[in-house]
Scaffold this motif. Structure first.
Motif, short mmCIF file in Angstrom:
data_model
loop_
_atom_site.label_atom_id
_atom_site.label_comp_id
_atom_site.label_asym_id
_atom_site.label_seq_id
_atom_site.Cartn_x
_atom_site.Cartn_y
_atom_site.Cartn_z
N SER A 20 -54.25 7.03 38.51
CA SER A 20 -54.43 5.92 37.57
C SER A 20 -53.15 5.70 36.78
O SER A 20 -52.46 6.66 36.41
CB SER A 20 -55.60 6.19 36.62
OG SER A 20 -55.38 7.39 35.90
N THR A 21 -52.83 4.45 36.54
CA THR A 21 -51.64 4.07 35.78
C THR A 21 -52.02 2.97 34.78
O THR A 21 -53.06 2.33 34.92
CB THR A 21 -50.52 3.55 36.69
OG1 THR A 21 -50.94 2.31 37.30
CG2 THR A 21 -50.18 4.56 37.79
N TYR A 23 -52.08 -0.68 33.08
CA TYR A 23 -51.99 -2.03 33.63
C TYR A 23 -51.61 -2.97 32.50
O TYR A 23 -52.25 -2.95 31.46
CB TYR A 23 -53.33 -2.46 34.23
CG TYR A 23 -53.29 -3.85 34.82
CD1 TYR A 23 -52.85 -4.05 36.12
CD2 TYR A 23 -53.68 -4.95 34.07
CE1 TYR A 23 -52.81 -5.32 36.66
CE2 TYR A 23 -53.63 -6.23 34.61
CZ TYR A 23 -53.19 -6.41 35.90
OH TYR A 23 -53.14 -7.67 36.43
N SER A 25 -48.30 -2.32 35.13
CA SER A 25 -47.64 -1.05 35.43
C SER A 25 -46.45 -0.82 34.50
O SER A 25 -45.80 -1.76 34.05
CB SER A 25 -47.18 -1.02 36.89
OG SER A 25 -46.27 -2.07 37.15
N THR A 27 -42.85 1.31 34.22
CA THR A 27 -41.85 2.00 35.02
C THR A 27 -41.78 3.49 34.65
O THR A 27 -41.68 3.84 33.46
CB THR A 27 -40.47 1.35 34.82
OG1 THR A 27 -40.54 -0.03 35.18
CG2 THR A 27 -39.42 2.04 35.68
N TYR A 29 -43.92 5.74 34.44
CA TYR A 29 -44.98 6.36 33.65
C TYR A 29 -45.55 7.60 34.35
O TYR A 29 -45.71 8.65 33.75
CB TYR A 29 -46.12 5.36 33.37
CG TYR A 29 -47.21 5.97 32.51
CD1 TYR A 29 -47.15 5.89 31.13
CD2 TYR A 29 -48.27 6.68 33.08
CE1 TYR A 29 -48.13 6.49 30.32
CE2 TYR A 29 -49.26 7.27 32.29
CZ TYR A 29 -49.17 7.17 30.92
OH TYR A 29 -50.12 7.77 30.13
N THR A 30 -45.86 7.47 35.63
CA THR A 30 -46.49 8.58 36.37
C THR A 30 -45.57 9.79 36.42
O THR A 30 -46.02 10.94 36.22
CB THR A 30 -46.87 8.13 37.78
OG1 THR A 30 -47.80 7.04 37.69
CG2 THR A 30 -47.52 9.27 38.55
N GLN A 52 -55.26 0.70 35.99
CA GLN A 52 -55.43 0.35 37.39
C GLN A 52 -55.39 1.62 38.24
O GLN A 52 -54.76 2.62 37.86
CB GLN A 52 -54.38 -0.64 37.86
CG GLN A 52 -52.94 -0.16 37.76
CD GLN A 52 -51.94 -1.24 38.10
OE1 GLN A 52 -52.30 -2.25 38.70
NE2 GLN A 52 -50.69 -1.05 37.72
N TYR A 54 -55.02 3.64 42.11
CA TYR A 54 -54.43 3.67 43.44
C TYR A 54 -55.05 4.81 44.22
O TYR A 54 -55.56 5.78 43.64
CB TYR A 54 -52.91 3.86 43.37
CG TYR A 54 -52.18 2.71 42.72
CD1 TYR A 54 -51.73 1.63 43.47
CD2 TYR A 54 -51.95 2.70 41.35
CE1 TYR A 54 -51.07 0.57 42.88
CE2 TYR A 54 -51.29 1.64 40.75
CZ TYR A 54 -50.85 0.59 41.52
OH TYR A 54 -50.20 -0.47 40.94
N THR A 165 -46.66 3.98 26.95
CA THR A 165 -46.94 2.71 27.60
C THR A 165 -46.13 1.59 26.95
O THR A 165 -45.62 1.72 25.84
CB THR A 165 -48.44 2.35 27.53
OG1 THR A 165 -48.82 2.22 26.16
CG2 THR A 165 -49.28 3.44 28.19
#
Length: 282
Positions: A20-21, A23, A25, A27, A29-30, A52, A54, A165
């Protein structure tokens, strides 16, 4: 007769995983924070952050598949749709966005061909606090807002938060424009109201020429005192049958000292219907 033999390796999907990231997105973040698992309200507004999902698959040969053609076919569901549900955030015809209704804890599950994976998501009353605001400098061309009186453009601002974020806030033209109202988070002003007008939603309109720049200012209204500004020239286009003089980029007229010689361009705007056959400059 000629013959040929080909050897094919058949692989099997053994498991899937989901991530999950934020929304829209964010840059890196993960790589910096991992999965986005805690949803908060955006500073002093009533708007929740959005999320969002994936999906990726692990094959029996040790490889992983994570392309959009795979994760767009993973079905995501919420364990409590009264708290948050996957609804309207879409890529193409595939919806993967979680929209919050109230606080609580949910499990989101992704499924593909009988395989499942889950994440626990917490939605709480905490606030994501503003750490900085930065105007995206795409107003006009070459720092010049050009147009007839009343011509409008939209100010877009990147707002960054203390949980890593960020989101671009603008009245139109950006992903979050569909669900975030700029005036809920930002205050707008200009340094010269007679040349530039700006609404509470960040729509700026040109009113008059001026020999130097006018500042467009944005301030976080939620208490962090974060602010930013950009300087733009205002340069009016002529109306039909009107005369435009001076430069078309930057200030139409700059400054000059007594005795200086001025070389000035003059443009006359005709109409589509009738040609200009004569003119007089007094």
């Amino acid at each position: 007769r000629l013959n040929a033999t080909a050897t094919l390796s058949v692989v099997r999907l053994e498991s899937i995983s989901i991530s999950s990231t934020p929304y829209p997105s964010v840059t890196d973040y993960t790589s910096n924070y991992g999965d986005f698992l805690t949803i908060k309200k955006l500073s002093c507004s009533d708007n929740w952050q959005r999320l969002q999902c994936y999906g990726s698959g692990s094959l029996n040969d040790g490889t992983t598949i994570s392309s959009s053609s795979f994760y767009q076919n993973v079905d995501f569901v919420s364990s409590d749709t009264n708290i948050a549900d996957f609804t309207t955030i879409c890529t193409g015809s595939y919806c993967r966005g979680l929209i919050v209704s109230t606080i609580g804890s949910i499990t989101i599950t992704g499924s593909f061909e009988g395989l499942n994976a889950s994440l626990e998501i917490e939605i709480n009353n905490q606030r994501a606090n503003v750490t900085s605001v930065s105007i995206i400098e795409d107003i006009g061309t070459s720092s010049t807002l050009v147009g007839i009186v009343g011509y409008e453009e939209t100010v877009a601002t990147t707002v960054s938060y203390d949980d890593g974020t960020n989101i671009v806030i603008a009245n139109s033209g950006y992903t979050a424009s569909d669900w975030l109202t700029p005036s809920d988070i930002l205050l707008y002003s200009t340094s010269r109201n007679e040349t530039l007008n700006i609404t509470k939603q960040g729509i700026v309109s040109i009113l008059a020429n001026y020999y130097t720049t006018t500042s467009i200012n944005v301030l976080d209204k939620c208490g962090s005192d974060s602010s930013d500004f950009i300087d733009v020239y205002t340069n009016l286009y002529p109306e039909t049958y009107d005369v435009d003089m001076g430069e078309t980029v930057g200030a139409p007229f700059g400054t000059a000292l007594v005795g200086d010689t001025i070389d000035m361009d003059i443009r006359i705007l005709g109409s589509i219907t009738y040609d200009i056959t004569a003119f007089q400059i007094i």
